[in-house]
Design a protein around this motif. Structure first.
Motif, PDB file in Angstrom:
ATOM      1  N   LEU A   1       0.809  -1.222   0.000  1.00 37.53           N
ATOM      2  CA  LEU A   1       0.000   0.000   0.000  1.00 37.53           C
ATOM      3  C   LEU A   1       0.841   1.269   0.000  1.00 37.53           C
ATOM      4  CD1 LEU A   1      -2.821  -0.961   2.532  1.00 37.53           C
ATOM      5  CD2 LEU A   1      -2.966  -0.898   0.049  1.00 37.53           C
ATOM      6  N   ALA A   2       2.148   1.150   0.324  1.00 40.90           N
ATOM      7  CA  ALA A   2       2.987   2.344   0.474  1.00 40.90           C
ATOM      8  C   ALA A   2       3.057   3.143  -0.817  1.00 40.90           C
ATOM      9  CB  ALA A   2       4.388   1.941   0.937  1.00 40.90           C
ATOM     10  N   TYR A   3       3.311   2.466  -1.930  1.00 39.55           N
ATOM     11  CA  TYR A   3       3.470   3.205  -3.193  1.00 39.55           C
ATOM     12  C   TYR A   3       2.164   3.858  -3.641  1.00 39.55           C
ATOM     13  CZ  TYR A   3       4.745   4.327  -7.975  1.00 39.55           C
ATOM     14  OH  TYR A   3       4.971   4.985  -9.148  1.00 39.55           O
ATOM     15  N   PRO A   4       1.011   3.150  -3.627  1.00 36.62           N
ATOM     16  CA  PRO A   4      -0.239   3.844  -3.999  1.00 36.62           C
ATOM     17  C   PRO A   4      -0.563   5.022  -3.101  1.00 36.62           C
ATOM     18  CG  PRO A   4      -0.541   1.461  -4.055  1.00 36.62           C
ATOM     19  CD  PRO A   4       0.795   1.706  -3.434  1.00 36.62           C
ATOM     20  N   ILE A   5      -0.352   4.864  -1.793  1.00 42.47           N
ATOM     21  CA  ILE A   5      -0.649   5.974  -0.874  1.00 42.47           C
ATOM     22  C   ILE A   5       0.292   7.136  -1.125  1.00 42.47           C
ATOM     23  CG2 ILE A   5      -0.629   6.660   1.555  1.00 42.47           C
ATOM     24  CD1 ILE A   5      -1.627   3.874   2.249  1.00 42.47           C
ATOM     25  N   TRP A   6       1.584   6.815  -1.329  1.00 41.30           N
ATOM     26  CA  TRP A   6       2.542   7.887  -1.580  1.00 41.30           C
ATOM     27  C   TRP A   6       2.223   8.591  -2.904  1.00 41.30           C
ATOM     28  CZ3 TRP A   6       5.944  10.240   1.391  1.00 41.30           C
ATOM     29  CH2 TRP A   6       6.879  11.083   0.794  1.00 41.30           C
ATOM     30  N   SER A   7       1.861   7.823  -3.916  1.00 43.35           N
ATOM     31  CA  SER A   7       1.496   8.420  -5.195  1.00 43.35           C
ATOM     32  C   SER A   7       0.278   9.313  -5.045  1.00 43.35           C
ATOM     33  CB  SER A   7       1.233   7.319  -6.224  1.00 43.35           C
ATOM     34  OG  SER A   7       2.379   6.531  -6.433  1.00 43.35           O
ATOM     35  N   TRP A   8      -0.684   8.859  -4.255  1.00 47.52           N
ATOM     36  CA  TRP A   8      -1.876   9.673  -4.027  1.00 47.52           C
ATOM     37  C   TRP A   8      -1.506  10.987  -3.341  1.00 47.52           C
ATOM     38  CZ3 TRP A   8      -4.038   9.801   1.231  1.00 47.52           C
ATOM     39  CH2 TRP A   8      -5.113  10.679   1.329  1.00 47.52           C
ATOM     40  N   ARG A   9      -0.620  10.934  -2.345  1.00 46.29           N
ATOM     41  CA  ARG A   9      -0.221  12.144  -1.640  1.00 46.29           C
ATOM     42  C   ARG A   9       0.563  13.082  -2.569  1.00 46.29           C
ATOM     43  NH1 ARG A   9      -3.162  13.879   1.217  1.00 46.29           N
ATOM     44  NH2 ARG A   9      -1.563  15.288   2.041  1.00 46.29           N
ATOM     45  N   LYS A  10       1.427  12.512  -3.410  1.00 49.09           N
ATOM     46  CA  LYS A  10       2.162  13.349  -4.355  1.00 49.09           C
ATOM     47  C   LYS A  10       1.205  13.985  -5.365  1.00 49.09           C
ATOM     48  CE  LYS A  10       6.179  12.387  -5.925  1.00 49.09           C
ATOM     49  NZ  LYS A  10       7.317  11.762  -6.622  1.00 49.09           N
ATOM     50  N   LEU A  11       0.221  13.203  -5.794  1.00 47.26           N
ATOM     51  CA  LEU A  11      -0.748  13.742  -6.741  1.00 47.26           C
ATOM     52  C   LEU A  11      -1.572  14.856  -6.088  1.00 47.26           C
ATOM     53  CD1 LEU A  11      -1.839  13.377  -9.622  1.00 47.26           C
ATOM     54  CD2 LEU A  11      -3.526  11.787  -8.689  1.00 47.26           C
ATOM     55  N   ALA A  12      -1.946  14.660  -4.830  1.00 47.28           N
ATOM     56  CA  ALA A  12      -2.687  15.701  -4.121  1.00 47.28           C
ATOM     57  C   ALA A  12      -1.837  16.953  -3.943  1.00 47.28           C
ATOM     58  CB  ALA A  12      -3.160  15.170  -2.761  1.00 47.28           C
ATOM     59  N   SER A  13      -0.537  16.742  -3.636  1.00 48.77           N
ATOM     60  CA  SER A  13       0.363  17.884  -3.503  1.00 48.77           C
ATOM     61  C   SER A  13       0.527  18.627  -4.826  1.00 48.77           C
ATOM     62  CB  SER A  13       1.725  17.408  -2.996  1.00 48.77           C
ATOM     63  OG  SER A  13       2.641  18.476  -2.919  1.00 48.77           O
ATOM     64  N   ALA A  14       0.660  17.843  -5.917  1.00 45.10           N
ATOM     65  CA  ALA A  14       0.769  18.479  -7.231  1.00 45.10           C
ATOM     66  C   ALA A  14      -0.506  19.239  -7.578  1.00 45.10           C
ATOM     67  CB  ALA A  14       1.063  17.419  -8.294  1.00 45.10           C
ATOM     68  N   GLN A  15      -1.640  18.687  -7.195  1.00 40.55           N
ATOM     69  CA  GLN A  15      -2.901  19.366  -7.475  1.00 40.55           C
ATOM     70  C   GLN A  15      -2.996  20.669  -6.696  1.00 40.55           C
ATOM     71  OE1 GLN A  15      -6.435  16.891  -7.572  1.00 40.55           O
ATOM     72  NE2 GLN A  15      -7.590  18.448  -6.459  1.00 40.55           N
TER      73      GLN A  15
END
Length: 593
Positions: free
Chosen positions: A313-327
């Motif tokens: 789950l680490a990579y999907p969660i981290w990707s989600w957080r990076k995507l939210a930060s980019a947004q």
């Protein structure tokens, strides 16, 4: 080790279960006469034979005569969800048995049998597991296992409660059928080679599907469960050759799982998305592989499920957080663009109509629109610079050149306009400096050129120019023209604000990694409030109203050139005493002054 199996063939020839105990007595005698080292009877003899009482006596005599028979102790309930009881063999049998052991098998939460408790019982762990009892009867001491029951304090005594100690996981010999097996009826009838059982451990138990003595195991699954007697054979083999697997303590499992779970934080923030995915996948595979190898290599079992789930789950969660930060960054950037340019809002409204379902794609489209407009602005800026460089400067220069003496009153404003255009042009060139076009230049040559170009202005005011420049070259990467103009601006400013017959010093000092250029004059100095805005656009040094005024872009230009070259500029001044401007620039390689 050999299993004597109560299989379908035996049931068809000897009749339905239970059989007469004369049969079991005959079997024990045959095994003893063939030299069996120990006989483990995985059969319950808890009630007397009311039909043929003589069979109990025959079986008791056979057990006594063999002297190496191990009998089971069964933990069971007297009714559904009822009280647990210990079902023991009849005293007439247990009194002559070599020893007894518990045949209870613990099933995990998923219904799979993977482990046994070495000691268990009601209230106190009095009974060894059936496999350990067999090894004790065979005079084979299991490595690292105690042959005496663990001590139980009075406070821990709980009557009618199953008490267990020392759980171990089993290393199975293989899938069902891996242990050598003979049919019960074959052995009973003597249909085997003489000496087959000599010095061997013999287990007698049910393998027929109708007997119900089956256990689902990791090597058999739910579709082909393993017979209880073969399960005990695997436990015996694991004990004998020290292959029982120790369960890691709970707190150690939690600690290690936590460390494994948070480990992706070490690389996910530092790697690109694809690299992070590959490393996370490799880490997941490594943890799973090591967990599978630990039982065979070290004899320990570390449950990996929690750690593997967290790693997955680490990579999907981290990707989600990076995507939210980019947004959030896109939203913030677009908000600034909205505030600075109304035209962007109109362009963005058009993009929203294209795709109103995907918010991220809509934001990307908006940024693309803004980027295109910024490129247009950049092109417009280049056109403006070209206009200033040619269309504006050219007529000013021509007007000054052709001006007659009768129009001298126009010369000063025209020269000032030309100076303003020239300064603006140079500042824009400095801001758009392209480091890829830099060359390796000698800073000492730049400084000598500056002093030569400032000579005429200094001579008009009787200013002495002092050079403190090393003879050896000092190399750095940069733009010769822009560095020359930046230092020349400082020297000309020093000449402009210095009194007549004073001195202006241009010095170069070299440290292991920096070149430090300083320009010192002895003019009126700079006040503290002026220093704060000295390097801003359209700001000027000096406070004397009689001094000539410029466009206020010179020091801003100097700072821009210094910063673009990876350095900085600073000023030190005492009013009425001196002023020293210092430029620090990184060297291309170490130079020795």
């Amino acid at each position: 080790m050999v299993i004597v199996a109560i299989d379908e063939e035996s049931l068809s020839k000897l009749g339905r279960w239970p059989w007469s105990r004369h049969q079991h007595a005959k079997l024990i005698n045959r095994l003893k006469n063939d030299g069996a080292r120990v006989i483990g009877m995985d059969l319950i003899f808890a009630e007397p034979d009311t039909i043929d009482p003589s069979s109990d006596k025959a079986l008791s005599e056979a057990i006594h005569h063999a002297g190496n028979v191990v009998l089971p102790v069964l933990m069971e309930s007297n009714r559904v969800n009822g009280q647990l009881i210990e079902t023991l063999p009849l005293p007439t049998f247990s009194n002559h048995a070599a020893t007894m052991g518990s045949v209870h098998v613990e099933l995990d939460e998923d219904g799979i049998g993977r482990s046994v408790y070495l000691w268990e019982g009601l209230g106190i762990p009095a009974w060894p597991t059936f496999a350990q009892a067999i090894l004790q009867a065979a005079n084979i001491k299991p490595p690292h296992l105690s042959t005496t029951a663990p001590e139980q304090s009075e406070q821990d005594f709980k009557p009618f409660t199953l008490t267990r100690k020392d759980q171990r996981r089993v290393s199975f010999l293989g899938k069902p059928g891996s242990v050598q097996s003979l049919s019960y009826v074959q052995v009973l009838n003597g249909e085997f080679p003489s000496g087959l059982f000599k010095d061997k451990i013999v287990l007698v138990g049910a393998t027929a599907s109708g007997m119900g003595d089956f256990i689902p195991t990791p090597v058999s699954g739910l579709h082909q469960p393993m017979s209880g007697v073969e399960f005990h054979a695997s436990v015996i083999d694991s004990m004998r050759y020290d292959r029982l697997v120790y369960q890691v303590p709970h707190w150690v499992t939690v600690l290690i799982s936590t460390l494994l779970a948070i480990s992706p934080i070490l690389w996910l923030p530092r790697l690109a998305p694809l690299q992070g995915l590959l490393i996370s996948t490799l880490w997941f595979t490594s943890v799973a592989g090591i967990s599978m190898l630990l039982p065979s290599l070290l004899g320990v079992w570390l449950p990996p499920s929690a750690a593997l789930l967290a790693i997955a789950l680490a990579y999907p969660i981290w990707s989600w957080r990076k995507l939210a930060s980019a947004q959030r960054f896109l939203d913030y950037s677009l908000q600034l663009l909205h505030q600075d340019a109304a035209w962007i809002e109109r362009r963005i409204d058009k993009n929203r109509k294209v795709d109103h379902k995907d918010n991220m794609q809509s934001r990307i489209a908006q940024v693309q629109t803004a980027s295109q407009r910024l490129r247009q602005l950049h092109e417009d800026r280049l056109e403006t610079l070209a206009f200033i460089s040619h269309d504006l400067r050219a007529p000013l220069i021509a007007a000054i050149f052709h001006m007659e003496s009768s129009a001298d009153h126009l010369r000063t404003p025209l020269e000032r306009a030309l100076k303003l255009a020239e300064d603006f042009l140079q500042v824009s060139r400095a801001e758009m400096m392209d480091a890829s076009r830099w060359q390796e230049i000698d800073l000492t040559a730049v400084l000598h050129q500056v002093m030569d170009d400032a000579h005429l202005a200094a001579r008009e005011k009787s200013i002495q120019l002092v050079r403190e420049i090393p003879h050896e070259p000092v190399w750095l990467q940069g733009d010769f023209t822009l560095l020359h103009r930046a230092v020349l601006n400082l020297v000309l400013n020093a000449v402009k604000f210095s009194p007549a017959d004073a001195a202006v010093t241009l010095a170069l000092n070299v440290s292991p990694q920096l070149a430090i250029v300083s320009v010192t004059d002895h003019g009126p100095g700079i006040s503290a409030d002026q220093k704060e805005r000295l390097f801003q656009r359209f700001s000027q040094a000096g406070s004397n109203a009689a001094m000539p005024k410029g466009a206020g872009l010179g020091l801003y230009f100097v700072r821009t050139v210094a910063v673009k070259h990876g350095g900085n500029v600073d000023v030190l001044s005492e009013q009425g005493s001196f002023t020293r401007f210092t430029i620090q620039l990184p060297l291309a390689f170490h130079s020795n002054p």
